[in-house]
Design a protein around this motif. Sequence first.
Motif, PDB file in Angstrom:
ATOM      1  N   GLU A  39       0.832  -1.201   0.000  1.00  0.00           N
ATOM      2  CA  GLU A  39       0.000   0.000   0.000  1.00  0.00           C
ATOM      3  C   GLU A  39       0.871   1.259   0.000  1.00  0.00           C
ATOM      4  OE1 GLU A  39      -3.212   2.202   2.914  1.00  0.00           O
ATOM      5  OE2 GLU A  39      -2.991   0.031   3.045  1.00  0.00           O
ATOM      6  N   ILE A  40       1.894   1.255   0.805  1.00  0.00           N
ATOM      7  CA  ILE A  40       2.782   2.419   0.881  1.00  0.00           C
ATOM      8  C   ILE A  40       3.532   2.598  -0.433  1.00  0.00           C
ATOM      9  CG2 ILE A  40       4.891   3.282   1.975  1.00  0.00           C
ATOM     10  CD1 ILE A  40       3.744   2.249   4.633  1.00  0.00           C
ATOM     11  N   ALA A  54       8.874   7.540   3.306  1.00  0.00           N
ATOM     12  CA  ALA A  54       7.951   6.406   3.442  1.00  0.00           C
ATOM     13  C   ALA A  54       8.525   5.370   4.394  1.00  0.00           C
ATOM     14  CB  ALA A  54       7.671   5.787   2.080  1.00  0.00           C
ATOM     15  N   VAL A  55       9.819   5.115   4.291  1.00  0.00           N
ATOM     16  CA  VAL A  55      10.457   4.147   5.179  1.00  0.00           C
ATOM     17  C   VAL A  55      10.324   4.603   6.627  1.00  0.00           C
ATOM     18  CG1 VAL A  55      12.688   3.146   5.847  1.00  0.00           C
ATOM     19  CG2 VAL A  55      12.047   3.282   3.432  1.00  0.00           C
ATOM     20  N   GLU A  56      10.536   5.877   6.881  1.00  0.00           N
ATOM     21  CA  GLU A  56      10.417   6.408   8.240  1.00  0.00           C
ATOM     22  C   GLU A  56       8.976   6.314   8.739  1.00  0.00           C
ATOM     23  OE1 GLU A  56      11.310   7.938  11.922  1.00  0.00           O
ATOM     24  OE2 GLU A  56      12.605   7.073  10.400  1.00  0.00           O
ATOM     25  N   ARG A  62       5.031   0.859  12.600  1.00  0.00           N
ATOM     26  CA  ARG A  62       5.298  -0.452  13.191  1.00  0.00           C
ATOM     27  C   ARG A  62       5.629  -0.340  14.672  1.00  0.00           C
ATOM     28  NH1 ARG A  62       8.757  -2.851   8.155  1.00  0.00           N
ATOM     29  NH2 ARG A  62       6.964  -3.424   6.887  1.00  0.00           N
ATOM     30  N   GLN A  63       6.361   0.707  15.037  1.00  0.00           N
ATOM     31  CA  GLN A  63       6.695   0.912  16.453  1.00  0.00           C
ATOM     32  C   GLN A  63       5.427   1.186  17.265  1.00  0.00           C
ATOM     33  OE1 GLN A  63       9.751   0.485  17.889  1.00  0.00           O
ATOM     34  NE2 GLN A  63       8.631   0.651  19.792  1.00  0.00           N
ATOM     35  N   GLU A  64       4.536   2.027  16.730  1.00  0.00           N
ATOM     36  CA  GLU A  64       3.268   2.310  17.416  1.00  0.00           C
ATOM     37  C   GLU A  64       2.437   1.036  17.555  1.00  0.00           C
ATOM     38  OE1 GLU A  64       1.297   5.407  15.241  1.00  0.00           O
ATOM     39  OE2 GLU A  64       2.928   6.836  15.598  1.00  0.00           O
TER      40      GLU A  64
END
Length: 72
Positions: A39-40, A54-56, A62-64
Amino acid sequence: VWKQFEEEARRQGADPVDLVTKYMNECIEVWEDEALDKEISRDVQQSVYAEDDAVEIVRQYRQEKKNQRVSS
């Protein structure tokens, strides 16, 4: 297959149900991440964001998500 897995897990001192549950959760997480990556990638191609941005964004998401699972 289950019987063999169950016996080996117990021989290793592990609960086979816990092992399978953890594995299933990991599979779900990988599939969700793959879908999110696709999707990204589509969104990045259509946006003004650079790929590094986008990677950031994915890393933060993912961290959230990981923090939410830990809190649950």
